[in-house]
Design a protein around this motif. Structure first.
Motif, PDB file in Angstrom:
ATOM      1  N   ALA A   1      34.475  38.884  42.325  1.00 18.27           N
ATOM      2  CA  ALA A   1      33.160  38.362  41.977  1.00 18.27           C
ATOM      3  C   ALA A   1      32.502  39.336  41.011  1.00 18.27           C
ATOM      4  N   PRO A   2      31.556  38.869  40.223  1.00 22.45           N
ATOM      5  CA  PRO A   2      30.874  39.751  39.271  1.00 22.45           C
ATOM      6  C   PRO A   2      30.253  40.952  39.968  1.00 22.45           C
ATOM      7  N   GLY A   3      30.541  42.136  39.445  1.00 21.10           N
ATOM      8  CA  GLY A   3      29.971  43.347  39.996  1.00 21.10           C
ATOM      9  C   GLY A   3      30.603  43.828  41.288  1.00 21.10           C
ATOM     10  N   LYS A   4      31.671  43.163  41.710  1.00 21.83           N
ATOM     11  CA  LYS A   4      32.326  43.560  42.965  1.00 21.83           C
ATOM     12  C   LYS A   4      33.778  43.937  42.711  1.00 21.83           C
ATOM     13  N   GLN A   5      34.334  44.660  43.659  1.00 15.82           N
ATOM     14  CA  GLN A   5      35.744  45.027  43.563  1.00 15.82           C
ATOM     15  C   GLN A   5      36.629  43.829  43.866  1.00 15.82           C
ATOM     16  N   ARG A   6      37.834  43.885  43.316  1.00 18.05           N
ATOM     17  CA  ARG A   6      38.797  42.842  43.613  1.00 18.05           C
ATOM     18  C   ARG A   6      39.163  42.884  45.098  1.00 18.05           C
ATOM     19  N   GLU A   7      39.272  41.719  45.691  1.00 20.00           N
ATOM     20  CA  GLU A   7      39.507  41.603  47.138  1.00 20.00           C
ATOM     21  C   GLU A   7      40.763  40.777  47.390  1.00 20.00           C
ATOM     22  N   LEU A   8      41.617  41.271  48.286  1.00 21.05           N
ATOM     23  CA  LEU A   8      42.775  40.503  48.710  1.00 21.05           C
ATOM     24  C   LEU A   8      42.309  39.417  49.671  1.00 21.05           C
ATOM     25  N   VAL A   9      42.591  38.183  49.335  1.00 23.18           N
ATOM     26  CA  VAL A   9      42.115  37.053  50.121  1.00 23.18           C
ATOM     27  C   VAL A   9      43.168  36.581  51.124  1.00 23.18           C
ATOM     28  N   ALA A  10      44.388  36.400  50.632  1.00 21.87           N
ATOM     29  CA  ALA A  10      45.442  35.857  51.492  1.00 21.87           C
ATOM     30  C   ALA A  10      46.802  36.260  50.933  1.00 21.87           C
ATOM     31  N   SER A  11      47.761  36.395  51.844  1.00 25.96           N
ATOM     32  CA  SER A  11      49.120  36.755  51.465  1.00 25.96           C
ATOM     33  C   SER A  11      50.108  35.857  52.187  1.00 25.96           C
ATOM     34  N   ILE A  12      51.221  35.594  51.513  1.00 23.78           N
ATOM     35  CA  ILE A  12      52.326  34.883  52.161  1.00 23.78           C
ATOM     36  C   ILE A  12      53.619  35.542  51.724  1.00 23.78           C
ATOM     37  N   GLY A  13      54.390  35.976  52.703  1.00 20.99           N
ATOM     38  CA  GLY A  13      55.636  36.626  52.390  1.00 20.99           C
ATOM     39  C   GLY A  13      56.732  35.634  52.064  1.00 20.99           C
TER      40      GLY A  13
END
Length: 118
Positions: A40-52
């Protein structure tokens, strides 16, 4: 050449749903662990979901119960189903591929904008 292309973003009202797609070309999806990130603007990148590669999944606490990640190796595509969207889900969503065995090999898509209005 390996490429990731996201699609499915857009503008939606709070409470609505979107399904993002991430199509991989140039290599079989089956040899990658896949992640969805958002920034999001002004925020750090965030891991939302992962699938192996083995289809095990993990989610950020902020999206648990609302988002579902899945993969279709026959279509070389990963999906992120987003339900009960909130304004704070507004961000650019990007997918990331990490080689199953050679972890330094990663690829990123260009991102797709998701905007949730209140």
């Amino acid at each position: 050449q390996v490429q990731l292309v996201e699609s499915g973003g857009g503008l939606v009202q709070a409470g609505g749903s979107l399904r993002l797609s991430c199509a991989l070309s140039g290599s079989p999806l089956s040899i990658y662990d896949m992640d969805w990130y958002r920034q999001a603007p002004g925020k750090q990148r965030e891991l939302v979901a992962s699938i192996g590669a083995g289809r095990n999944t993990n989610y950020a606490d902020s999206v648990k119960g609302r988002f579902t990640i899945s993969r279709d190796n026959t279509k070389n595509t990963v999906y992120l189903q987003m339900n009960s969207l909130r304004p704070d889900d507004t961000a650019v969503y990007s997918c990331n591929a990490v080689h199953l065995y050679l972890r330094r090999i990663t690829y990123w898509g260009q991102g797709t904008q998701v905007t949730v209005s209140s």
